[in-house]
Design a protein around this motif. Sequence first.
Motif, PDB file in Angstrom:
ATOM      1  N   THR A  61      38.614  34.614  33.974  1.00 50.52           N
ATOM      2  CA  THR A  61      39.806  35.078  34.689  1.00 50.52           C
ATOM      3  C   THR A  61      39.907  36.603  34.663  1.00 50.52           C
ATOM      4  O   THR A  61      40.553  37.199  35.530  1.00 50.52           O
ATOM      5  CB  THR A  61      41.096  34.473  34.102  1.00 50.52           C
ATOM      6  OG1 THR A  61      41.241  34.880  32.736  1.00 50.52           O
ATOM      7  CG2 THR A  61      41.075  32.958  34.182  1.00 50.52           C
ATOM      8  N   SER A  62      39.286  37.238  33.681  1.00 53.92           N
ATOM      9  CA  SER A  62      39.295  38.698  33.629  1.00 53.92           C
ATOM     10  C   SER A  62      38.463  39.281  34.765  1.00 53.92           C
ATOM     11  O   SER A  62      38.813  40.314  35.336  1.00 53.92           O
ATOM     12  CB  SER A  62      38.759  39.191  32.284  1.00 53.92           C
ATOM     13  OG  SER A  62      38.834  40.590  32.200  1.00 53.92           O
ATOM     14  N   ASN A  63      37.353  38.631  35.079  1.00 53.61           N
ATOM     15  CA  ASN A  63      36.590  39.054  36.259  1.00 53.61           C
ATOM     16  C   ASN A  63      37.466  38.942  37.504  1.00 53.61           C
ATOM     17  O   ASN A  63      37.495  39.842  38.346  1.00 53.61           O
ATOM     18  CB  ASN A  63      35.353  38.186  36.427  1.00 53.61           C
ATOM     19  CG  ASN A  63      34.591  38.506  37.703  1.00 53.61           C
ATOM     20  OD1 ASN A  63      33.908  39.509  37.811  1.00 53.61           O
ATOM     21  ND2 ASN A  63      34.731  37.630  38.712  1.00 53.61           N
ATOM     22  N   PHE A  64      38.241  37.861  37.585  1.00 51.20           N
ATOM     23  CA  PHE A  64      39.050  37.583  38.774  1.00 51.20           C
ATOM     24  C   PHE A  64      40.124  38.641  39.008  1.00 51.20           C
ATOM     25  O   PHE A  64      40.395  39.014  40.164  1.00 51.20           O
ATOM     26  CB  PHE A  64      39.692  36.198  38.633  1.00 51.20           C
ATOM     27  CG  PHE A  64      40.485  35.762  39.824  1.00 51.20           C
ATOM     28  CD1 PHE A  64      39.856  35.179  40.914  1.00 51.20           C
ATOM     29  CD2 PHE A  64      41.861  35.951  39.882  1.00 51.20           C
ATOM     30  CE1 PHE A  64      40.581  34.787  42.027  1.00 51.20           C
ATOM     31  CE2 PHE A  64      42.594  35.558  40.985  1.00 51.20           C
ATOM     32  CZ  PHE A  64      41.945  34.974  42.058  1.00 51.20           C
ATOM     33  N   ILE A  65      40.766  39.133  37.953  1.00 47.46           N
ATOM     34  CA  ILE A  65      41.888  40.066  38.156  1.00 47.46           C
ATOM     35  C   ILE A  65      41.431  41.353  38.845  1.00 47.46           C
ATOM     36  O   ILE A  65      42.239  42.041  39.481  1.00 47.46           O
ATOM     37  CB  ILE A  65      42.615  40.400  36.831  1.00 47.46           C
ATOM     38  CG1 ILE A  65      41.753  41.259  35.907  1.00 47.46           C
ATOM     39  CG2 ILE A  65      43.092  39.138  36.144  1.00 47.46           C
ATOM     40  CD1 ILE A  65      42.488  41.693  34.641  1.00 47.46           C
ATOM     41  N   ASN A  66      40.143  41.674  38.749  1.00 47.62           N
ATOM     42  CA  ASN A  66      39.642  42.896  39.371  1.00 47.62           C
ATOM     43  C   ASN A  66      39.671  42.838  40.897  1.00 47.62           C
ATOM     44  O   ASN A  66      39.670  43.888  41.553  1.00 47.62           O
ATOM     45  CB  ASN A  66      38.224  43.176  38.891  1.00 47.62           C
ATOM     46  CG  ASN A  66      38.196  43.636  37.446  1.00 47.62           C
ATOM     47  OD1 ASN A  66      38.528  44.777  37.130  1.00 47.62           O
ATOM     48  ND2 ASN A  66      37.811  42.732  36.556  1.00 47.62           N
ATOM     49  N   TYR A  67      39.700  41.639  41.469  1.00 41.74           N
ATOM     50  CA  TYR A  67      39.759  41.539  42.923  1.00 41.74           C
ATOM     51  C   TYR A  67      41.028  42.184  43.486  1.00 41.74           C
ATOM     52  O   TYR A  67      41.041  42.670  44.620  1.00 41.74           O
ATOM     53  CB  TYR A  67      39.687  40.074  43.364  1.00 41.74           C
ATOM     54  CG  TYR A  67      38.357  39.414  43.074  1.00 41.74           C
ATOM     55  CD1 TYR A  67      37.162  39.996  43.492  1.00 41.74           C
ATOM     56  CD2 TYR A  67      38.284  38.206  42.374  1.00 41.74           C
ATOM     57  CE1 TYR A  67      35.937  39.394  43.225  1.00 41.74           C
ATOM     58  CE2 TYR A  67      37.067  37.598  42.101  1.00 41.74           C
ATOM     59  CZ  TYR A  67      35.896  38.199  42.523  1.00 41.74           C
ATOM     60  OH  TYR A  67      34.684  37.607  42.253  1.00 41.74           O
TER      61      TYR A  67
END
Length: 382
Positions: free
Chosen positions: A145-151
Amino acid sequence: MKKSLFLILISFFTSISFGQVKYETFRSIKLDQNRDLKIQLPRNYEKNEDKTYPVIIVLDGDHLFEPVAGNVDYFSYWEDMPESIVVGVLQRKTREDDCRYDLASYLPEGKGAEFFEFIGQELLPYINETYRTAQLKMIVGHDYTSNFINYFLFKENPIFQAYINLSPELTPPMEERVFNVLSSAKSDVWYYLATATNDAENIKKNLIAVDEKLSTIENPEVNYFFDNFDESSHYTLVGRAIPKALETIFEMYRPISKKTYKEDILTLETSLYDYLVDVYNTTEKLYGFKRQIRVNDFIAVSTAIEKKELWEELEPLGKLAIKEHPETMLGYYYLGLGYEQLGEPKKAMRAYENGFLLNEIAFLTKDYMLEKVNKIKEDFGY
């Protein structure tokens, strides 16, 4: 019976002394399903009817909500950060679908794209409409989910200003994309990244390389922080990273520290007075309420002014101190010292005399102010 009643009362008062946690089910049109939320409101939210609060969205709310909400409640209790609304999104059964991305473009696809729209177009608007929210919005994620927040960084006008990345499992092009976005950011961004010595080896190695690249960004709008925690794992680093992230992101909210004084204030090449005003103007804009300028911060800035002998800055600083702390002698002392150093003894004497009539504060006493007046009279024969 008395003991039971006592325990019930203790439990009641304990429950209301902490932030209020609400459990809600939100019907998402984008996802075509219900999503469970945990929402912590600040202490005394109901009583402070005119106050607005920053919002912190926590993905992986099943296990991240409590450590984030607990730290927010603790930090805000001691006034080390503003009271905030914490919203946890539960994802135990949907996590993989929520963060799904296309293997060619490495951008959200399918359920992942729908979840992205749910956060930005449904959840955040709902929180803004339902609760009293300030401008500052933050988002937190862990590994996937940490990868996702960068979007959310890639939007033309990002809805979040602060990002807490806890051991993110980044997609291949994410490093370059984040670097490009942060390098060209035209408004304040806080970006926190954490790994640990016992993190998953592939994640740790990648994040150390990412840090080397992001550390080269010289954009003044970007506040970038990185931690590599010694002897922590992929999961235990969370307990150390969350308070560290909040501490660094909200550094501007706290009193000026010795570190800030030495590294930022003493090295400043622009106006020290403007620096102090800008800090409080920025926090007012972000947090949604005006704060009285701390005496500690006045003293830090005035000490730097004296050290750098920028005597002309003491007059505006003194007038500001009179406005902020009118019952004390602080502002008149700065006026007097400034006039004295600029060769205007009569104006300095009057300022010290005006200050003598007010309340003592910090290092300033009536005896000290009287001594300043008498010294001028003696030197100039007034």
